[in-house]
Design a protein around this motif. Structure first.
Motif, mmCIF file in Angstrom:
data_model
loop_
_atom_site.group_PDB
_atom_site.id
_atom_site.type_symbol
_atom_site.label_atom_id
_atom_site.label_comp_id
_atom_site.label_asym_id
_atom_site.label_seq_id
_atom_site.Cartn_x
_atom_site.Cartn_y
_atom_site.Cartn_z
ATOM 1 N N GLU A 29 -9.644 5.345 19.441
ATOM 2 C CA GLU A 29 -8.806 5.862 18.372
ATOM 3 C C GLU A 29 -8.820 4.884 17.188
ATOM 4 O OE1 GLU A 29 -6.639 8.973 18.542
ATOM 5 O OE2 GLU A 29 -8.484 9.094 19.713
ATOM 6 N N GLN A 30 -8.443 5.367 16.042
ATOM 7 C CA GLN A 30 -8.399 4.523 14.845
ATOM 8 C C GLN A 30 -7.068 3.774 14.795
ATOM 9 O OE1 GLN A 30 -8.954 6.675 11.201
ATOM 10 N NE2 GLN A 30 -9.220 4.846 9.961
ATOM 11 N N GLY A 35 -6.440 0.785 3.981
ATOM 12 C CA GLY A 35 -6.357 2.028 3.213
ATOM 13 C C GLY A 35 -7.639 2.818 3.148
ATOM 14 N N SER A 36 -8.767 2.206 3.537
ATOM 15 C CA SER A 36 -10.036 2.923 3.487
ATOM 16 C C SER A 36 -10.152 3.862 4.682
ATOM 17 C CB SER A 36 -11.214 1.951 3.494
ATOM 18 O OG SER A 36 -11.304 1.299 4.754
ATOM 19 N N GLU A 37 -11.076 4.804 4.600
ATOM 20 C CA GLU A 37 -11.280 5.769 5.677
ATOM 21 C C GLU A 37 -11.720 5.084 6.961
ATOM 22 O OE1 GLU A 37 -14.123 9.639 6.632
ATOM 23 O OE2 GLU A 37 -13.720 9.077 4.550
ATOM 24 N N GLN A 38 -12.440 3.971 6.850
ATOM 25 C CA GLN A 38 -12.956 3.266 8.018
ATOM 26 C C GLN A 38 -12.011 2.177 8.522
ATOM 27 O OE1 GLN A 38 -15.737 4.093 9.814
ATOM 28 N NE2 GLN A 38 -15.646 5.875 8.451
ATOM 29 N N LEU A 79 0.810 -1.215 0.000
ATOM 30 C CA LEU A 79 0.000 0.000 0.000
ATOM 31 C C LEU A 79 0.845 1.267 0.000
ATOM 32 C CD1 LEU A 79 -2.866 1.301 0.306
ATOM 33 C CD2 LEU A 79 -2.563 1.060 2.796
ATOM 34 N N HIS A 80 2.016 1.217 0.623
ATOM 35 C CA HIS A 80 2.808 2.441 0.786
ATOM 36 C C HIS A 80 3.483 2.842 -0.532
ATOM 37 C CE1 HIS A 80 5.606 5.386 2.369
ATOM 38 N NE2 HIS A 80 4.989 5.315 3.534
#
Length: 347
Positions: A297-298, A266-269, A25-26
């Motif tokens: 926290e996320q 990678g998604s917002e959730q 992903l990075h």
């Protein structure tokens, strides 16, 4: 941007679940290759990946800049040493090594080779632990007097990963689950002054310790760390008390579950816990008693690999340093000795 070409030393669960998704992903990292002796599992998930059939072949590839040592603990020192000698930077899974002396030897070798080491302590980026850290950092509890961390499971049968279950270097629950909560405790509170430990075998089928309780002694603080395989109904994983109040939090990070189901980060959730897993804060501020739930926290393991990238390309400090890894090993070694001698041992 020149990507950091990265190779895994295994594409089992840890490679597939904890490492590959975030490296892929990075944008500054490239999942370049994986060592698979006979299988070719990695190309099923990452068709462009290169498969190496031997460690020597992988280390001889000059394109490889970063090596992820995610093999059994009893191989970490040997493989990490070879990777450093080949001029690679390394990330080493927990437990870092089997002894503190091995950990320090790797540190010294890295200095001589001008290479960097990080230990993969991904649980610092769990949603539950990040929430605990925020509550403490924001001084909601005042000076901390007591903390208790649990990492429990219910599993009567032995793991099919025999290196965890057969007597030998790096085997047993203290080396398996212990590094997670030991590292979390040291990250929050620093090195203790002394350690007391009780290691036991509780399952008739087990040949190595499958239960531990550690008590870390600080000047004005005691930290209790517990883990066992016969806990069907778990207590809260984080219990923290201070002069002003208390915070209680379940272990509820969802990342491992989602990654094991092949969900992509990678998604917002990503890494957001269910609302019902919020922690309970009971404290006092400005003379007013407060008792309420605290949103979690996320969680996001991506932050770890972003830190690795910044260390390699921007000269930042590794997100988990080699010193962090050495200190965890020192606590583990002291705990083993404490349990054997049934006494408190100063560090």
């Amino acid at each position: 941007m020149i990507p950091v070409k990265t190779a895994l030393l295994s594409f089992g669960m840890s490679g597939r679940v904890f490492h590959a998704p975030f490296i892929a992903l990075h944008p500054g990292l490239e999942l370049y290759g994986a060592w698979e002796r006979t299988k070719s599992e990695s190309v099923k998930f990452y068709p462009e990946i290169r498969i190496f059939r031997s460690l020597e072949e992988l280390l001889a590839d000059e394109a490889v800049e970063l090596v992820i040592v995610n093999t059994p603990t009893n191989t970490h020192f040997e493989y990490a040493k070879k990777a450093l000698e080949a001029g690679k930077h390394i990330v080493v899974e927990k437990a870092f090594t089997t002894t503190a002396a091995e950990a320090m030897a790797l540190r010294d070798l890295a200095v001589r080779m001008n290479r960097k080491i990080s230990v993969f302590q991904n649980r610092r980026w769990d949603s539950d632990f990040k929430t605990v850290k925020k509550v403490i950092d924001e001084q909601w509890l005042g000076d901390i007097t007591e903390a208790e961390f649990h990492f429990d499971r219910y599993k009567e049968e032995l793991s099919p990963k025999l290196h965890k279950e057969l007597p030998g270097p790096g085997a047993g629950i203290l080396y398996d689950l212990g590094p997670h909560i030991i590292d979390q405790a040291l990250f929050l509170f620093g090195m203790p002054e002394a350690v007391f430990a009780d290691l036991r075998i509780t399952r008739p089928v087990s040949q190595v310790d499958d239960y531990f309780e550690l008590l870390l002694y600080y000047n004005q603080l005691r930290v209790r760390l517990k883990s066992g395989y016969l806990v069907r109904e778990a207590l809260p994983s984080y219990i923290v008390h201070g002069h002003k109040g208390s915070f209680i939090k379940s272990r509820a990070d969802i990342q491992e579950e989602r990654l094991a189901a092949n969900d992509k980060p990678g998604s917002e959730q990503w890494g957001r816990e269910p609302e019902e897993e919020s922690g309970l804060l009971h404290t006092e501020k400005n003379g007013i008693v407060i008792r309420k739930t605290i949103p979690s926290e996320q969680g996001n393991y991506y932050a770890y690999y972003d830190g690795v990238y910044r260390a390699l390309r921007e000269e930042a400090e590794m997100p988990v340093t080699v010193t962090d890894g050495i200190q965890v090993m020192q606590v583990i070694e002291t705990a083993v000795r404490s349990s054997q001698e049934q006494r408190v041992i100063r560090l």
